[in-house]
Design a protein around this motif. Structure first.
Motif, mmCIF file in Angstrom:
data_model
loop_
_atom_site.group_PDB
_atom_site.id
_atom_site.type_symbol
_atom_site.label_atom_id
_atom_site.label_comp_id
_atom_site.label_asym_id
_atom_site.label_seq_id
_atom_site.Cartn_x
_atom_site.Cartn_y
_atom_site.Cartn_z
ATOM 1 N N GLN A 180 0.844 -1.202 0.000
ATOM 2 C CA GLN A 180 0.000 0.000 0.000
ATOM 3 C C GLN A 180 0.880 1.253 0.000
ATOM 4 N N VAL A 198 -6.834 -4.817 2.570
ATOM 5 C CA VAL A 198 -5.820 -3.852 3.018
ATOM 6 C C VAL A 198 -5.516 -2.837 1.910
ATOM 7 N N LEU A 199 -5.386 -3.312 0.693
ATOM 8 C CA LEU A 199 -5.057 -2.373 -0.398
ATOM 9 C C LEU A 199 -6.236 -1.468 -0.745
ATOM 10 N N GLY A 200 -7.445 -2.035 -0.746
ATOM 11 C CA GLY A 200 -8.608 -1.279 -1.221
ATOM 12 C C GLY A 200 -9.481 -0.712 -0.133
ATOM 13 N N GLY A 201 -9.273 -1.119 1.109
ATOM 14 C CA GLY A 201 -10.106 -0.629 2.198
ATOM 15 C C GLY A 201 -11.267 -1.565 2.470
ATOM 16 N N ASP A 241 0.590 3.717 -3.247
ATOM 17 C CA ASP A 241 -0.270 4.862 -2.972
ATOM 18 C C ASP A 241 0.047 6.020 -3.933
ATOM 19 N N ASP A 242 -0.912 6.936 -4.073
ATOM 20 C CA ASP A 242 -0.694 8.110 -4.938
ATOM 21 C C ASP A 242 0.620 8.826 -4.601
ATOM 22 N N ARG A 243 0.910 8.873 -3.282
ATOM 23 C CA ARG A 243 2.147 9.540 -2.865
ATOM 24 C C ARG A 243 3.213 8.525 -2.466
ATOM 25 N N LEU A 251 -4.435 2.198 -6.501
ATOM 26 C CA LEU A 251 -5.332 1.769 -5.428
ATOM 27 C C LEU A 251 -6.751 2.325 -5.576
ATOM 28 N N THR A 252 -6.991 3.093 -6.628
ATOM 29 C CA THR A 252 -8.332 3.669 -6.772
ATOM 30 C C THR A 252 -9.033 3.234 -8.058
ATOM 31 N N VAL A 306 -12.659 1.880 -4.144
ATOM 32 C CA VAL A 306 -13.570 3.032 -4.282
ATOM 33 C C VAL A 306 -14.910 2.543 -4.850
#
Lengths: 295, 431
Positions: free
Chosen positions: A126, A236-239, A130-132, A152-153, A244
């Motif tokens: 993750q 864990v990766l997607g929530g 992640d975006d950042r 991740l989105t 989303v």
């Protein structure tokens, strides 16, 4: 000369020996499975006893707006993971099978992700994706992308990320299985094939693959079963909602969501579990059939 | 023959399993008992709190129990405290295992689940002065339409709400006036745009996706007046969601608010990534422990639009073997004097008793930011609303959040997303 044991005693001995295992199987596997099937025909909730409602839960299941996504995601996950995790560890095993300096070190490194907890591994990925995260940061610095890649989105990128994570984490485990199987492939066959002019690729398909076919079948079955139960990686990766908009939900996530909390719908979750069981048996039968045919 | 025998065995096993899992029976009765309170109290009860055993609260509970036991010789109250994480699961296992403590701290949603299966005593039937002694909003939180409006399943213990908290330094840096803080959602949006534009997209004012409270604040009741059907897919709610969607697309919210890496509004405020958060009336005091350097920057203000009401209560297990003692202790622990002493340890909260609600001392600040925050919390609580209906389940919440995410990412229209969530909630309500 010792006297022979009575005939009845001899007949019961094997059963006595496997009785603990049979008891374990009955209490912790058969009974829960049967109970789950029975509960799927009730409206039992976490805190309240259920009543028999016939196939109502199964009817509700088809009205579940997320079921289609869950089936597609789970099947795609399995369809990609099975071939990748069947062949890549075999290639890796062929690489580390050789007796070269530091080979023990490489074997350990490849096996390391297997030891790590699935949650910890997923958290590390993750942070990477992640975006950042590191991957996007490096890609930006290298000028490859201007805005972050939505690992991740985006629905399919998240699924691909979960597959990549699963393959990376599983490589070492299946590599060890193949290492043991490769030890049983006779060296003379390779030598004979080489004498006949077969190159490395030809020897791989003509000698190595037939020699480890049994292990390949076992590995395929193990991967298919665990892929159908994919949960941690996507969770864990997607929530907790499954990416989303819940587009990356898996069947096990649906079961977990239905059964969670003090208002959990255990009857409905049981129906989903039975459906997952049936869905898992299908690919297993196909794999078993393929294995029989190739034998 | 062998097949017939196997079928018979399977049928026998199935019928055994059906009997074992209790299919066909429900244990919903038991909460409407009448408790005899005229005999002297004696015996033992267990009292369970939720994450309150610590340096701050342990002396209070020790003294409370000692006081009760000395007033009623021959009684013993055993205090147990459960950790904060997984408390609903712990209560669930206690109910299913028949080991729910005699007096137990339950928020309204968990109490509803337990009351639904007859696990809690109806207090309205046993405490004639209930409506006179406790605040209406607190009692309403423990009165459930689907279980009958005449029954109440918890003594309101302490009330909380959310106020707004702002980062003065960030506001000033981006040209916003800390003396002219937003009071409504629309004003918040306008200032979020200013902050985004002036900081070049580096600072954020908003950092949370909408939820039930935003739907209610848009003027949409969540359910029909009879409380039997969800009806929140209104044009007003869709317009609210449209505004969030536009703000998200314009970059006024961090891009990861819809992903698993979203840390939460409060954590981002703590890191000074966002300039606004909501929190309890004691937020500043607790930030003093975790991030003291941030405290001088915090300016409190009343909640935007209508404030949320959070209620904690003490309930009595209907399965208690000593109901008179359990009822007496729950009443004692929640009487005005004991509640007033309790909330003194937690500034920003308010007792659930009518006498305390009228106490003017709660409306006076000591001049500090924490003092102001406590007063705002007190003022907010006069009109605060418990947004979450007790029949709202985690499965409904999950689906609503998913639909909101689809709307905010442009994959679904706001109106359709709300309709989907409403239909799903109604379907789940009837299961």
């Amino acid at each position: 000369m010792p006297s022979r044991p009575p005939r009845t005693h001899r007949r019961s001995t094997p059963w006595l020996l496997i009785a603990p295992a049979l008891g374990w199987l009955a209490v912790f596997s058969l009974w829960p499975a049967l109970n789950t099937a029975v509960l799927s025909f009730t409206n039992v909730h976490t805190l309240s006893g259920g009543q028999f409602i016939g196939p109502h839960n199964y009817q509700l299941m088809w009205q579940d707006p997320q079921l289609r996504d869950a089936i597609v995601n789970t099947l795609v996950f399995m369809a990609v993971c099975v071939p990748l995790l069947t062949f890549l560890p075999l290639l890796l095993a062929l690489l580390v099978q050789r007796t070269l300096p530091f080979m023990g070190f490489f074997r350990t490194v490849f096996y390391f992700p297997v030891i790590a907890s699935a949650v910890v591994v997923a958290l590390i990925w993750q942070w990477l994706l992640d975006d950042r995260g590191l991957v996007n940061g490096l890609a930006r610095q290298a000028g490859l992308v201007h805005s972050a890649v939505p690992f991740l989105t985006d629905r399919w990128l998240l699924l691909a990320s979960a597959i990549a994570l699963t393959v990376w984490k599983g490589l070492g485990y299946y590599m060890v299985l193949y290492l043991s199987a490769l030890g049983n492939v006779r060296r003379e066959l390779h030598e004979a094939a080489a004498v006949d002019g077969a190159g490395a690729v030809r020897r791989f398909w003509a000698v190595t693959v037939p020699g480890v076919r049994g292990t390949m079948a076992l590995v395929s079955v193990l991967i298919a079963v665990s892929a159908m139960r994919v949960f941690t990686e996507l969770y864990v990766l997607g929530g907790r909602t499954g990416g989303v908009g819940g587009q990356d939900v898996s069947l096990v996530m649906l079961i977990q969501q239905a059964a969670a909390g003090s208002d959990g719908r255990l009857g409905y979750a049981s129906a989903l579990s039975v459906f997952l069981f049936v869905l898992t048996v299908g690919p297993l039968l196909l794999l078993a059939r393929w294995n029989r045919r190739t034998d | 023959m062998r097949r017939v025998r196997a079928a018979l065995t399977l049928a026998a096993l199935a019928s055994l399993t059906l009997t074992a899992c209790g299919v066909g029976g429900s244990s919903a009765a038991g909460g409407d008992k009448a408790v005899a309170t005229d005999a002297p109290l004696k015996g033992t009860v267990t009292f369970q709190t939720w994450s309150l055993k610590n340096d701050k609260f342990t002396p209070y509970f020790t003294a409370l129990i000692k006081d009760f036991e000395s007033r009623h010789p021959g009684t013993t109250v055993t205090w147990v405290d459960q950790p904060g994480d997984g408390y609903p699961d712990k209560v669930t296992s206690q109910v299913t295992g028949g080991s729910l403590p005699d007096v137990v701290n339950l928020p309204p949603d968990i109490a509803h689940s337990v009351a639904k299966v007859g696990g809690l005593l109806d207090l309205a039937k046993n405490v004639p002065t209930l409506s006179k002694d406790y605040v209406r909003s607190g009692l309403t939180a423990y009165t459930y339409g689907d279980l009958g409006t005449a029954a109440t399943y918890g003594f309101p213990w302490y009330l909380g709400t959310d106020i707004s908290l702002w980062n003065k330094g960030m506001l000033q840096r981006d040209g916003l006036d800390p003396a002219n803080l937003p009071k409504t959602f629309d004003q918040l949006l306008a200032q979020a745009k200013v902050m985004h534009d002036r900081s070049g997209g580096k600072d954020y004012l908003m950092s949370r996706p909408p939820g039930l409270s935003d739907i209610v604040n848009s003027g949409t009741p969540l359910m029909t007046p009879d409380g039997k059907t969800f009806a929140f897919a209104t044009p007003g709610a869709a317009a609210m969601l449209d505004k969030y969607t536009a703000a998200y697309a314009a970059g006024y919210l961090p891009s990861d608010v819809l992903t698993s890496t979203y840390e939460g509004n409060s954590a981002l405020f703590n890191k000074q990534v966002v300039a606004w958060t909501t929190g309890g009336g004691n937020y500043i005091a607790s930030t003093q422990q975790t991030n003291p350097s941030l405290v001088p920057q915090i300016v409190p203000s009343p909640a935007l639009d209508t404030a949320p009401l959070y209620v904690q209560g003490l309930s009595v297990s209907s399965k208690s073997k000593n109901l008179p003692l359990a009822l007496a202790f729950a009443q004692f622990a929640t009487d005005n004097a004991n509640q007033a002493a309790f909330v003194k340890l937690a500034p920003g909260y308010l007792p659930g008793t009518t006498a305390a609600a009228d106490d003017p001392s709660y409306s006076k600040s000591d001049g500090t930011a924490q003092g102001d925050a406590s007063v705002f919390a007190y003022q907010d609580m006069q009109n605060a609303v418990n947004f979450t209906p007790p029949v709202w389940t985690s499965a409904m919440d999950t689906y609503l959040n998913q639909q909101i995410a689809l709307a905010m990412t442009g994959k679904e229209s706001s109106a359709q997303a709300l309709h989907n969530a409403q239909d799903r909630a109604n379907q789940l309500l009837n299961q």
